[in-house]
Design a protein around this motif. Structure first.
Motif, short mmCIF file in Angstrom:
data_model
loop_
_atom_site.label_atom_id
_atom_site.label_comp_id
_atom_site.label_asym_id
_atom_site.label_seq_id
_atom_site.Cartn_x
_atom_site.Cartn_y
_atom_site.Cartn_z
N GLY A 26 0.78 -1.23 0.00
CA GLY A 26 0.00 0.00 0.00
C GLY A 26 0.81 1.28 0.00
N MET A 68 -3.80 7.02 -6.91
CA MET A 68 -3.56 8.00 -5.84
C MET A 68 -3.50 9.40 -6.42
SD MET A 68 -0.68 6.17 -3.46
CE MET A 68 -0.64 4.40 -3.23
N ASN A 72 -2.41 11.70 -1.06
CA ASN A 72 -1.83 10.46 -0.54
C ASN A 72 -0.33 10.59 -0.24
OD1 ASN A 72 -4.02 9.39 -2.80
ND2 ASN A 72 -4.07 8.26 -0.88
N LYS A 126 -1.96 4.61 0.44
CA LYS A 126 -3.43 4.61 0.38
C LYS A 126 -3.99 4.60 1.78
CE LYS A 126 -4.09 2.67 -4.13
NZ LYS A 126 -4.77 1.75 -4.97
#
Length: 126
Positions: A26, A68, A72, A126
């Motif tokens: 992530g 994104m 982010n 994220k």
């Protein structure tokens, strides 16, 4: 560790043995971007503001490819050839982070790829 390579056709292709970005657990690690135009291959370096905008647009394209955006981004590193340009770079860079800007460092270096004036990398999640 499993990771995915992220590449956007809207950002310039790497000019060496690296990927535009790597996504792991992530977290997106975006390689330093310079002001190369992905379509023409030309540098955008007529002035430091336009050069910085192009760098940020390249980062934006890579972030988008990973699903994104600038909200982010956790951290950026800015490499500049001349800290006398810092005010203009900072103002342009700041226009992309309207609230909650990420952590950052700015470092003056003697030379950058293709003799550009600014290069920026970032880490996003994220």
């Amino acid at each position: 560790m499993a990771h995915n390579i992220i590449n956007s056709s809207k950002a310039p292709a790497p000019i060496g043995p690296y990927s535009q970005a790597t996504l792991a657990n992530g977290t997106l690690y975006v390689s330093g971007q310079i002001a190369l135009d992905a379509e023409s291959g030309n540098l955008v370096n007529d002035n430091i503001e336009n050069e910085t905008h192009k760098v940020m647009q390249n980062l934006q394209a890579i972030l988008a490819e990973a699903g994104m955006d600038f909200s982010n981004v956790l951290k950026c590193t800015i490499f500049v050839k001349d800290l006398n340009n810092f005010g203009k770079i900072n103002e342009t860079y700041g226009s992309y982070f309207t609230s909650n800007p990420p952590a950052r460092e700015t470092v003056e270096v003697s030379r950058l790829p293709k003799d550009v004036n600014v290069e920026i990398s970032c880490i996003a999640a994220k």
